[in-house]
Design a protein around this motif. Sequence first.
Motif, PDB file in Angstrom:
ATOM      1  N   LEU A   1       0.822  -1.214   0.000  1.00 26.61           N
ATOM      2  CA  LEU A   1       0.000   0.000   0.000  1.00 26.61           C
ATOM      3  C   LEU A   1       0.855   1.262   0.000  1.00 26.61           C
ATOM      4  O   LEU A   1       0.473   2.290  -0.580  1.00 26.61           O
TER       5      LEU A   1
ATOM      6  N   TYR B   1      -7.058  -2.609   3.202  1.00 18.21           N
ATOM      7  CA  TYR B   1      -6.369  -3.155   2.031  1.00 18.21           C
ATOM      8  C   TYR B   1      -6.116  -4.649   2.182  1.00 18.21           C
ATOM      9  O   TYR B   1      -6.256  -5.413   1.221  1.00 18.21           O
TER      10      TYR B   1
ATOM     11  N   PRO C   1      -8.250  -5.709  -1.080  1.00 22.46           N
ATOM     12  CA  PRO C   1      -7.176  -4.952  -1.738  1.00 22.46           C
ATOM     13  C   PRO C   1      -7.655  -4.032  -2.857  1.00 22.46           C
ATOM     14  O   PRO C   1      -7.311  -2.846  -2.873  1.00 22.46           O
TER      15      PRO C   1
ATOM     16  N   ALA D   1     -10.168  -1.230  -1.549  1.00 21.22           N
ATOM     17  CA  ALA D   1      -9.512  -0.289  -0.636  1.00 21.22           C
ATOM     18  C   ALA D   1      -8.545   0.616  -1.385  1.00 21.22           C
ATOM     19  O   ALA D   1      -8.473   1.828  -1.121  1.00 21.22           O
ATOM     20  N   LYS D   2      -7.783   0.040  -2.313  1.00 21.54           N
ATOM     21  CA  LYS D   2      -6.812   0.848  -3.051  1.00 21.54           C
ATOM     22  C   LYS D   2      -7.518   1.919  -3.878  1.00 21.54           C
ATOM     23  O   LYS D   2      -7.068   3.081  -3.922  1.00 21.54           O
TER      24      LYS D   2
END
Length: 469
Positions: free
Chosen positions: A418, A431, A435, A438-439
């Motif tokens: 991240l 994340y 993943p 969230a990214k």
Amino acid sequence: MTKEIQVVETVLRDGHQSLAATRMSTKQMLPILKTMDDAGYYALECWGGATFDACLRFLNEDPWERLRTIRKHVTHTKLQMLLRGQNLLGYHNYPDDVVEAFIERSIANGIDIIRIFDALNDPRNLKTAIEATKKYGGEAQGTICYTISEVHTDAYYIALAKQLEDMGADSICIKDMAGILTPHRAFELVSGIKSAVSIPLDIHTHATAGTAAMTLLKAVEAGVERIDTAISPFAGGTSQAPTETLHIALEEFGVDDHLKLDHLEEIADYFEPIRTHFLNEGLLNPKILEVVPRALIYQVPGGMLSNLYNQLKEAGQEAKYDAVLKEVPTVRAELGYPPLVTPLSQMVGTQAVMNILTGKRYQMIPDEIKNYVRGRYGQSPAPIAPEIKQQIIGNEPVMTTRPADDLEPGLVKAAKELGDLATSKEDILSYAVFPEQAKKFLNKRRDPWYDVPIQHVEVTVDPALGFDG
């Protein structure tokens, strides 16, 4: 009947998850939180389940900030979340360090009670979550996923309840995700468990088949200490029984649920236009408000019924809906009677659809089903049919250890991946669990325009305008 009962209100989590695809925003919740805090509820279920994913994926909200906001406005009533054991809020097992850190941060940000379940009722998948919840001062509610099969007897459930108590659970929930716990069975099951354990017992059921209110009343009669309900605009159908209805019924039986009817009416009035909004937007399909007695026959959760229908509709095969419904119990039996709860409900349903659409059973097999048969989700309640196991994975070995034992720690890896997008441990955990979503959220938080395509515009100047440079 029990003379006193505690009520858990689900509108902030399961109420809108079951009926409106988990689309209620924090902004929509905020104005009524003080009234809910003063209404007399034992707990507000407000986090976990699909809310985390929905905040990131659809609402462009930080789920951790939602929790902190609710905690800021709810100062008296306990806050509760739903956790899928070693799966956390996702659909596969996460490493122990991620599970422990997630629980620590959940409690630090405001959660009091964590309802911890495993789709297979495999206690090994509950161990880390229960221990972490207790370590950081939360109430660990060990959960029994209720289903019906030749192996899911009262003796099975009583033994599981004892095991949960021995593992350190502070309370137990019977989670009836399909709404198939009938009133008579509820009375028998609650009576049996209450005779074997000393910690409080909660009943969570759904109104899908039309039995929920009756089931809760019989459970109270048998001695259950807590029940889950949803305020009326988000009750019924695939959600829970209505809070006000149960309050009035219990009051007539002389049971004190500590709720204030005038507050309940104010809460219902507040959520009514939000429900209408979801209906108008198409996020709440009136069909899922229907009573579906066939859930008692096929033992399929209401949400799964609608998902199966939508899968078939997209394939132009709606006429095969009944055939798929009949295939679900057969697939489930062959796979060792897994309870139909996330993620197993989706997996079994998809396999049933593939079996019917191809006309050849287990010709097409999702990777998730293969991993389930390999033991990577945990121990199946009953042995998987040998011929089906051979057809799915051949002679591959089956994992007999706890699935998470094979996982490498994940927090440090997630933090490195991240990078400077993370401004808190909560960001890293978001994340680690989701993943991709969230990214995208974190990038957008830093730069609201990061995913807007660059527009290349060519400008030509008319010489007649007199510009020379």
